[in-house]
Design an enzyme around this catalytic site. Structure first.
Site, PDB file in Angstrom:
ATOM      1  N   GLY A  21       0.819  -1.201   0.000  1.00 23.76           N
ATOM      2  CA  GLY A  21       0.000   0.000   0.000  1.00 23.76           C
ATOM      3  C   GLY A  21       0.850   1.247   0.000  1.00 23.76           C
ATOM      4  O   GLY A  21       2.051   1.207   0.278  1.00 23.76           O
ATOM      5  N   GLY A  23       0.174   5.720   0.687  1.00 23.16           N
ATOM      6  CA  GLY A  23      -0.736   6.820   0.946  1.00 23.16           C
ATOM      7  C   GLY A  23       0.023   8.108   1.167  1.00 23.16           C
ATOM      8  O   GLY A  23       1.234   8.199   0.918  1.00 23.16           O
ATOM      9  N   GLY A  26       2.974   7.685   3.781  1.00 23.22           N
ATOM     10  CA  GLY A  26       4.129   6.863   3.462  1.00 23.22           C
ATOM     11  C   GLY A  26       3.743   5.606   2.716  1.00 23.22           C
ATOM     12  O   GLY A  26       2.642   5.493   2.178  1.00 23.22           O
ATOM     13  N   VAL A  27       4.674   4.641   2.702  1.00 27.23           N
ATOM     14  CA  VAL A  27       4.513   3.385   1.977  1.00 27.23           C
ATOM     15  C   VAL A  27       4.417   2.257   2.997  1.00 27.23           C
ATOM     16  O   VAL A  27       5.127   2.258   4.012  1.00 27.23           O
ATOM     17  CB  VAL A  27       5.693   3.146   1.021  1.00 27.23           C
ATOM     18  N   LYS A  42       5.228   0.484   8.003  1.00 30.34           N
ATOM     19  CA  LYS A  42       4.881   1.727   7.325  1.00 30.34           C
ATOM     20  C   LYS A  42       6.032   2.707   7.460  1.00 30.34           C
ATOM     21  O   LYS A  42       6.379   3.131   8.568  1.00 30.34           O
ATOM     22  CB  LYS A  42       3.609   2.327   7.915  1.00 30.34           C
ATOM     23  N   ASP A 136      -8.756   9.546  11.113  1.00 33.06           N
ATOM     24  CA  ASP A 136      -8.891   9.219   9.691  1.00 33.06           C
ATOM     25  C   ASP A 136      -9.671   7.919   9.514  1.00 33.06           C
ATOM     26  O   ASP A 136      -9.237   7.010   8.809  1.00 33.06           O
ATOM     27  CB  ASP A 136      -7.519   9.111   9.037  1.00 33.06           C
ATOM     28  N   ASN A 141      -9.316   2.515   5.461  1.00 32.59           N
ATOM     29  CA  ASN A 141      -8.616   2.101   6.674  1.00 32.59           C
ATOM     30  C   ASN A 141      -9.367   1.010   7.422  1.00 32.59           C
ATOM     31  O   ASN A 141      -9.141   0.823   8.623  1.00 32.59           O
ATOM     32  CB  ASN A 141      -8.393   3.302   7.597  1.00 32.59           C
ATOM     33  N   ASP A 153      -4.131   1.623  10.282  1.00 35.23           N
ATOM     34  CA  ASP A 153      -3.474   2.885   9.903  1.00 35.23           C
ATOM     35  C   ASP A 153      -3.688   3.982  10.933  1.00 35.23           C
ATOM     36  O   ASP A 153      -4.543   4.853  10.779  1.00 35.23           O
ATOM     37  CB  ASP A 153      -3.949   3.358   8.528  1.00 35.23           C
TER      38      ASP A 153
END
Length: 531
Positions: A21, A23, A26-27, A42, A136, A141, A153
């Site tokens: 993933g 966003g 970050g990755v 992450k 969020d 998520n 997340d």
């Protein structure tokens, strides 16, 4: 960060398997801990934690996040904000994103929807019990597993008591699922997450966000005005969601009240959820106090409806005197069927296998045409890898912007020119291996006259995939076909076309034999081997 997405193999003590993933923060990678268990790693973008102040802020945040525990959340297991890049490690959840589940199948309803709605409330209960506001909560998520939903997340979650949540004036979150108080710059509270829960459940029930689509500024204005659309939601659930989407967080429904309304008057007390310690004194935060001002449900249909209808009483006052008598707790709802399992990556891998077979058969049927096809495959993969690397580097430094794909496309001609040399070298290695193996098979007289061509073509294709220097082309091709795993209908069409092409190439080779067009025969140095 010098390591590229396709080459990253280690982050701290964790072994990296693949990227799962990406966003704005970050990755995310799937990895293995030293003890062998799977984890999600992450990496955080440097521009988010640049400088000592930023790193100290993330250290404070991580020290708070480790307190969050529960079966409905992906717990933080480890973190290193001093590493380059900083990273956070969480429990790996093997589930289907709610966005994919709804997009590939259909909106949820009945017991499946009830399970997601109550499971996410359990997740928020665990989050808030740890003194954290997620900030969020959105469909992306939420992972749906065979045991129910899991909230993931916590990259932009902060402690509820942290007064620096909006000190920078930066609005964190996803437009369409932001709470009104976040839009106007107020500090988030647990009520902010309740609003995100209601917006997420609305998406699960209808397949669309509650504030519609359009430019971000238009969506944010609808959020600020409270102009949500709950059409298509079951009436009982719509009443609960309307109270959870209140513009004023003081009037907004609380987690406990929402659980009570969804499960029945007394059922929330018997649900298998982590206990919440009682507060030392009455809550003074108006957003938290709202959870005690919600009337109970006494409708007799609660025992049979998946979402009991809720009358529209006042949300700020409770009638004086003793509470009304409550009916017996309804029986627990029947277990919901397990959601479809994540199909994984079998579609993309099947497409790569079929493509390899097609290249091998073309090379056996027309070796020069097979060489051109192999070169095209290498170039496609390597150019794609270079474009993805450029996007990765740009977003690491500046964050994600809408113009990134356009800028990457402008540089693609240079990427093609820069890839020709390495790909031709890899093609030469593959061709040399094909000629050597085909010649040896031809000298040993194993099989028929066509066996050397097939053996050489198979070995040459394998060298194009696993040969020296092909890792970038390999990762680039994998990213080209990766969207097939998220689009089943398109995948079946692509796989069908590839399968037909493989059958056609096989029949042509069986019927016509090998043709060295545009030449009259094999190269002079291999003429004796292939004759």
């Amino acid at each position: 960060m010098n390591a590229r997405p396709a080459e990253l193999t280690q982050i701290g003590p964790y072994r990296v398997h693949r990227q799962i993933g990406e966003g704005g923060m970050g990755v995310v990678y799937l990895g293995s801990a030293p003890d062998g268990r799977q984890v999600a790693i992450k990496t955080l973008r440097p521009w988010l934690v640049g400088g000592a102040d930023g790193r100290r802020r993330f250290e404070r945040e991580v020290s708070t996040l480790v307190r969050v525990r529960g079966p409905r959340v992906a717990e933080v297991l480890d973190a290193d904000v001093t590493a380059d890049p900083p990273y956070v490690v969480t429990r790996f959840v093997d589930g289907v994103p709610l966005t994919r589940l709804v997009a590939e199948h259909e909106p949820l309803h009945g017991s499946d929807l009830h399970r997601v709605a109550t499971g996410l409330l359990e997740a928020l209960r665990s989050v808030h019990a740890g003194g954290v506001v997620h900030r969020d909560v959105k469909p992306g998520n939420v992972l749906v597993t065979s045991d129910g939903p899991v909230l993931i997340d916590f990259g932009i979650a902060h402690a509820a008591e942290d007064t620096r949540l909006t000190a920078t004036g930066f609005i964190s979150g996803t437009p369409g699922y932001l709470a009104p108080e976040t839009v106007i710059g107020q500090n988030p509270t647990p009520a902010t997450d309740v609003h995100g829960w209601a917006a997420t459940v609305t998406y699960a029930a209808t397949g669309r966000p509650p504030y519609g689509y359009g430019p971000d500024i238009a969506v944010l204005d609808r959020i600020r005005r409270g102009e949500h659309d709950l059409s298509g939601v079951e009436p009982g659930l719509a009443s609960v969601l309307a109270m959870a989407l209140e513009v004023d967080p003081v009037r907004r429904l609380g987690v406990e009240a929402a659980l009570t309304m969804l499960a029945g008057p007394d059922a929330a007390a018997t649900m298998a959820m982590p206990p919440v310690p009682p507060p030392a004194e009455p809550a003074t935060d108006p957003a938290l106090a709202a959870t005690d001002e919600t009337p109970v449900v006494t409708d007799d249909t609660a025992a049979t409806a998946a979402f009991p209808p809720v009358p529209p009483p006042s949300l700020t006052t409770r009638p004086a005197g003793p509470p009304p008598a409550r009916p017996a707790a309804p029986p627990p709802p029947p277990p919901a069927p397990s959601p479809p399992r994540d199909p994984g990556v079998w579609r993309s891998r099947t497409a790569l296998v079929l493509t390899g077979l097609l290249v091998a058969l073309i090379a056996a049927w027309a070796p020069y045409a097979g060489a051109v096809a192999g070169l095209g495959m290498l170039l496609l993969g390597r150019v794609t890898w270079r474009i993805r690397r450029r996007l990765f580097e740009r977003r690491e430094l500046r964050g994600q912007h809408r113009g990134d794909p356009f800028l990457a496309a402008l540089a693609s001609p240079w990427d093609l020119l820069a890839s020709i040399g390495p790909c031709v070298g890899q093609l030469v290695v593959g061709a040399a291996g094909a000629v050597a193996v085909g010649g040896l098979v031809g000298l040993t007289d194993v099989g028929g006259l066509r066996t050397p061509y097939l053996a050489g073509a198979v070995v040459g294709t394998l060298l194009l995939w696993w040969g020296p220097g092909t890792v970038r082309s390999r990762h680039g091709l994998a990213s080209v076909v990766a969207p097939l795993d998220r689009a089943p209908r398109t995948a079946w069409v692509v796989l069908g076309v590839l399968a037909l092409a493989v059958c056609a190439a096989m029949l042509s080779w069986e019927s016509l034999g090998t043709a060295w067009w545009p030449a009259d025969g094999p190269p002079s140095f291999a003429e004796g081997w292939f004759s």
